[in-house]
Design a protein around this motif. Structure first.
Motif, PDB file in Angstrom:
ATOM      1  N   GLY A 116       0.810  -1.208   0.000  1.00  0.00           N
ATOM      2  CA  GLY A 116       0.000   0.000   0.000  1.00  0.00           C
ATOM      3  C   GLY A 116       0.845   1.260   0.000  1.00  0.00           C
ATOM      4  O   GLY A 116       0.518   2.240  -0.681  1.00  0.00           O
ATOM      5  N   GLN A 123       1.566   6.932  -7.075  1.00  0.00           N
ATOM      6  CA  GLN A 123       0.154   7.023  -7.435  1.00  0.00           C
ATOM      7  C   GLN A 123      -0.018   7.241  -8.939  1.00  0.00           C
ATOM      8  O   GLN A 123       0.595   8.115  -9.540  1.00  0.00           O
ATOM      9  CB  GLN A 123      -0.510   8.171  -6.676  1.00  0.00           C
ATOM     10  CG  GLN A 123      -2.016   8.252  -6.870  1.00  0.00           C
ATOM     11  CD  GLN A 123      -2.613   9.398  -6.076  1.00  0.00           C
ATOM     12  OE1 GLN A 123      -1.897  10.146  -5.420  1.00  0.00           O
ATOM     13  NE2 GLN A 123      -3.920   9.545  -6.136  1.00  0.00           N
ATOM     14  N   ASP A 128       1.191   1.123  -9.158  1.00  0.00           N
ATOM     15  CA  ASP A 128      -0.024   1.447  -8.406  1.00  0.00           C
ATOM     16  C   ASP A 128      -1.222   0.693  -8.966  1.00  0.00           C
ATOM     17  O   ASP A 128      -1.999   0.086  -8.223  1.00  0.00           O
ATOM     18  CB  ASP A 128      -0.263   2.957  -8.448  1.00  0.00           C
ATOM     19  CG  ASP A 128      -1.502   3.372  -7.650  1.00  0.00           C
ATOM     20  OD1 ASP A 128      -1.892   2.620  -6.738  1.00  0.00           O
ATOM     21  OD2 ASP A 128      -2.073   4.433  -7.956  1.00  0.00           O
ATOM     22  N   ARG A 129      -1.382   0.706 -10.271  1.00  0.00           N
ATOM     23  CA  ARG A 129      -2.517   0.019 -10.887  1.00  0.00           C
ATOM     24  C   ARG A 129      -2.423  -1.491 -10.691  1.00  0.00           C
ATOM     25  O   ARG A 129      -3.440  -2.167 -10.483  1.00  0.00           O
ATOM     26  CB  ARG A 129      -2.594   0.365 -12.370  1.00  0.00           C
ATOM     27  CG  ARG A 129      -2.951   1.817 -12.650  1.00  0.00           C
ATOM     28  CD  ARG A 129      -3.365   1.998 -14.110  1.00  0.00           C
ATOM     29  NE  ARG A 129      -2.235   1.751 -14.990  1.00  0.00           N
ATOM     30  CZ  ARG A 129      -1.385   2.682 -15.396  1.00  0.00           C
ATOM     31  NH1 ARG A 129      -1.510   3.941 -14.957  1.00  0.00           N
ATOM     32  NH2 ARG A 129      -0.393   2.382 -16.221  1.00  0.00           N
ATOM     33  N   THR A 132      -3.308  -2.237  -6.977  1.00  0.00           N
ATOM     34  CA  THR A 132      -4.746  -2.025  -6.778  1.00  0.00           C
ATOM     35  C   THR A 132      -5.555  -3.153  -7.403  1.00  0.00           C
ATOM     36  O   THR A 132      -6.513  -3.658  -6.797  1.00  0.00           O
ATOM     37  CB  THR A 132      -5.168  -0.675  -7.388  1.00  0.00           C
ATOM     38  OG1 THR A 132      -4.407   0.377  -6.792  1.00  0.00           O
ATOM     39  CG2 THR A 132      -6.644  -0.420  -7.134  1.00  0.00           C
ATOM     40  N   SER A 135      -5.097  -6.321  -5.386  1.00  0.00           N
ATOM     41  CA  SER A 135      -5.819  -6.203  -4.113  1.00  0.00           C
ATOM     42  C   SER A 135      -7.304  -6.478  -4.312  1.00  0.00           C
ATOM     43  O   SER A 135      -7.931  -7.187  -3.511  1.00  0.00           O
ATOM     44  CB  SER A 135      -5.618  -4.814  -3.511  1.00  0.00           C
ATOM     45  OG  SER A 135      -4.257  -4.587  -3.220  1.00  0.00           O
ATOM     46  N   LEU A 136      -7.874  -5.935  -5.373  1.00  0.00           N
ATOM     47  CA  LEU A 136      -9.285  -6.175  -5.663  1.00  0.00           C
ATOM     48  C   LEU A 136      -9.532  -7.655  -5.924  1.00  0.00           C
ATOM     49  O   LEU A 136     -10.542  -8.221  -5.487  1.00  0.00           O
ATOM     50  CB  LEU A 136      -9.718  -5.342  -6.864  1.00  0.00           C
ATOM     51  CG  LEU A 136     -11.197  -5.436  -7.261  1.00  0.00           C
ATOM     52  CD1 LEU A 136     -12.098  -4.996  -6.116  1.00  0.00           C
ATOM     53  CD2 LEU A 136     -11.466  -4.592  -8.505  1.00  0.00           C
ATOM     54  N   ALA A 187      -4.938  -8.043   1.047  1.00  0.00           N
ATOM     55  CA  ALA A 187      -5.546  -7.175   0.033  1.00  0.00           C
ATOM     56  C   ALA A 187      -6.258  -5.987   0.678  1.00  0.00           C
ATOM     57  O   ALA A 187      -6.118  -4.836   0.233  1.00  0.00           O
ATOM     58  CB  ALA A 187      -6.524  -7.983  -0.819  1.00  0.00           C
ATOM     59  N   TYR A 188      -7.036  -6.240   1.729  1.00  0.00           N
ATOM     60  CA  TYR A 188      -7.723  -5.148   2.428  1.00  0.00           C
ATOM     61  C   TYR A 188      -6.724  -4.157   3.017  1.00  0.00           C
ATOM     62  O   TYR A 188      -6.893  -2.929   2.898  1.00  0.00           O
ATOM     63  CB  TYR A 188      -8.590  -5.720   3.552  1.00  0.00           C
ATOM     64  CG  TYR A 188      -9.967  -6.156   3.131  1.00  0.00           C
ATOM     65  CD1 TYR A 188     -10.938  -5.227   2.762  1.00  0.00           C
ATOM     66  CD2 TYR A 188     -10.316  -7.510   3.110  1.00  0.00           C
ATOM     67  CE1 TYR A 188     -12.208  -5.630   2.382  1.00  0.00           C
ATOM     68  CE2 TYR A 188     -11.583  -7.917   2.731  1.00  0.00           C
ATOM     69  CZ  TYR A 188     -12.525  -6.971   2.364  1.00  0.00           C
ATOM     70  OH  TYR A 188     -13.779  -7.369   1.987  1.00  0.00           O
ATOM     71  N   ARG A 191      -5.091  -1.875   0.393  1.00  0.00           N
ATOM     72  CA  ARG A 191      -5.969  -0.806  -0.081  1.00  0.00           C
ATOM     73  C   ARG A 191      -6.143   0.277   0.979  1.00  0.00           C
ATOM     74  O   ARG A 191      -6.139   1.475   0.676  1.00  0.00           O
ATOM     75  CB  ARG A 191      -7.329  -1.382  -0.495  1.00  0.00           C
ATOM     76  CG  ARG A 191      -7.272  -2.241  -1.751  1.00  0.00           C
ATOM     77  CD  ARG A 191      -8.620  -2.863  -2.066  1.00  0.00           C
ATOM     78  NE  ARG A 191      -9.614  -1.848  -2.388  1.00  0.00           N
ATOM     79  CZ  ARG A 191      -9.817  -1.354  -3.612  1.00  0.00           C
ATOM     80  NH1 ARG A 191      -9.083  -1.780  -4.620  1.00  0.00           N
ATOM     81  NH2 ARG A 191     -10.752  -0.461  -3.828  1.00  0.00           N
ATOM     82  N   ARG A 194      -2.854   2.295   1.205  1.00  0.00           N
ATOM     83  CA  ARG A 194      -2.687   3.171   0.047  1.00  0.00           C
ATOM     84  C   ARG A 194      -3.527   4.440   0.197  1.00  0.00           C
ATOM     85  O   ARG A 194      -3.032   5.563   0.033  1.00  0.00           O
ATOM     86  CB  ARG A 194      -3.075   2.434  -1.231  1.00  0.00           C
ATOM     87  CG  ARG A 194      -3.022   3.306  -2.488  1.00  0.00           C
ATOM     88  CD  ARG A 194      -3.606   2.575  -3.687  1.00  0.00           C
ATOM     89  NE  ARG A 194      -3.586   3.443  -4.860  1.00  0.00           N
ATOM     90  CZ  ARG A 194      -4.537   4.325  -5.162  1.00  0.00           C
ATOM     91  NH1 ARG A 194      -5.589   4.473  -4.352  1.00  0.00           N
ATOM     92  NH2 ARG A 194      -4.445   5.085  -6.248  1.00  0.00           N
ATOM     93  N   ALA A 195      -4.820   4.262   0.485  1.00  0.00           N
ATOM     94  CA  ALA A 195      -5.710   5.418   0.606  1.00  0.00           C
ATOM     95  C   ALA A 195      -5.279   6.339   1.741  1.00  0.00           C
ATOM     96  O   ALA A 195      -5.258   7.573   1.592  1.00  0.00           O
ATOM     97  CB  ALA A 195      -7.146   4.949   0.815  1.00  0.00           C
TER      98      ALA A 195
END
Length: 307
Positions: A116, A123, A128-129, A132, A135-136, A187-188, A191, A194-195
């Motif tokens: 993250g 970013q 980053d992509r 992400t 993680s999804l 994964a959670y 994310r 990162r945020a």
């Protein structure tokens, strides 16, 4: 801090009592009984057994008897494994579940926070992509799908790791179960980190640190990482519950002799006292760990004041 801790403990008691009452009623309402098996004892033998375990007593009396036993630390005897008490069975199985869950949580924290943070520092980039997207994917795929895929790839195809529990394989036997259990939480956490890190890096005190000539690594390690961890700390309570419930599936798939495997086996055998004991033990453990997380939250964030 001490006052807050005492209030939280007192507030947890009604929650634990409610969980115990619901679990007790659900176990008693389940179809079948502990003596329904391939071998059905004669009626007089079953009558004596039911009397010995107090199953013929009124429901309220059974519940109060069980609560009085809990106050003494007694989870009762196992109905199907008569040579062991419930506490003894939990004592044998819990170290396996603790090692599995602890290793999975540590792996999820280390890799999730690292991934993250890396995504936040770059970013909008390909890294980053990628993080992400992965993680999804990790959030979307349940552990009962991940486990067979990992076994097929690393145990069957590549033959690098054992497919199931093998006590003679040492650390290797833990790799697939730990990774399977850690992936959704990793994964959670990635994310969330990162945020949170993106918000922290855009704050005024980080701009001030950059203006003073500090490098990115120093800014992240000294100034940004600690406040960015606050959402992750808040998530640790649900994460721990997810680890504990997820271990039921993982232990069944990989044949680990832990709490989850014992819970499923006892439910199939209608060993009600063991099922109830595991539920009560897990409920008390989750409440205690949530309390610990709340206290650690205040340690990390000095703005939090306990009253």
């Amino acid at each position: 801090m001490l006052r807050y801790t005492l209030f939280r403990i007192l507030g947890a008691i009604p929650t634990l009592l409610l969980v115990i009452a619901l679990a007790f009623l659900m176990v008693r309402a389940a179809p079948g009984g502990p003596f329904d098996a391939e071998y059905i004892p004669p009626p007089e033998v079953e009558k004596n057994l039911r009397a010995a375990y107090g199953l013929d007593d009124p429901l309220l009396q059974q519940f109060t008897t069980y609560l009085s036993g809990l106050l003494r630390g007694d989870l009762g005897p196992s109905i199907r494994q008569t040579e062991h008490s419930v506490a003894e069975l939990i004592g044998e199985a819990f170290p396996y579940s603790f090692l599995l869950g602890g290793a999975a949580m540590l792996l999820a924290l280390l890799l999730g926070v690292g991934a993250g943070t890396a995504a936040a520092l770059r970013q909008g980039s390909l890294l980053d992509r990628t993080i992400t997207g992965l993680s999804l994917t990790g959030i979307s795929i349940p552990v009962f799908v991940v486990a067979p895929v990992l076994v097929l790839l690393f145990a069957v195809k590549l033959q690098w790791l054992p497919a199931g529990w093998a006590s003679d394989r040492g650390i290797a036997t833990w790799v697939l179960p730990v990774v399977t259990l850690a992936l959704p939480q990793l994964a959670y956490i990635a994310r969330l980190t990162r945020a949170s890190m993106i918000d922290v890096l855009a704050s005024d005190f980080v701009r001030t640190a950059r203006a003073q000539g500090l490098g990115t690594a120093t800014i992240v390690r000294v100034h940004a990482l600690k406040p960015a961890m606050l959402p992750v700390m808040s998530y640790l309570g649900p994460a721990i519950a997810g680890i504990l419930t997820g271990s039921v599936v993982v232990e069944q798939v990989f044949g680990i002799p832990g709490m989850g495997e014992m819970f499923v086996r006892s439910a199939l055998n209608r060993d009600f006292t063991v099922v109830l004991g595991v539920v009560v033990f897990y409920a008390a453990l989750i409440i205690a760990l949530n309390l610990l997380v709340d206290i650690l939250y205040g340690v990390i964030d000095p703005r939090v004041r306990y009253r």
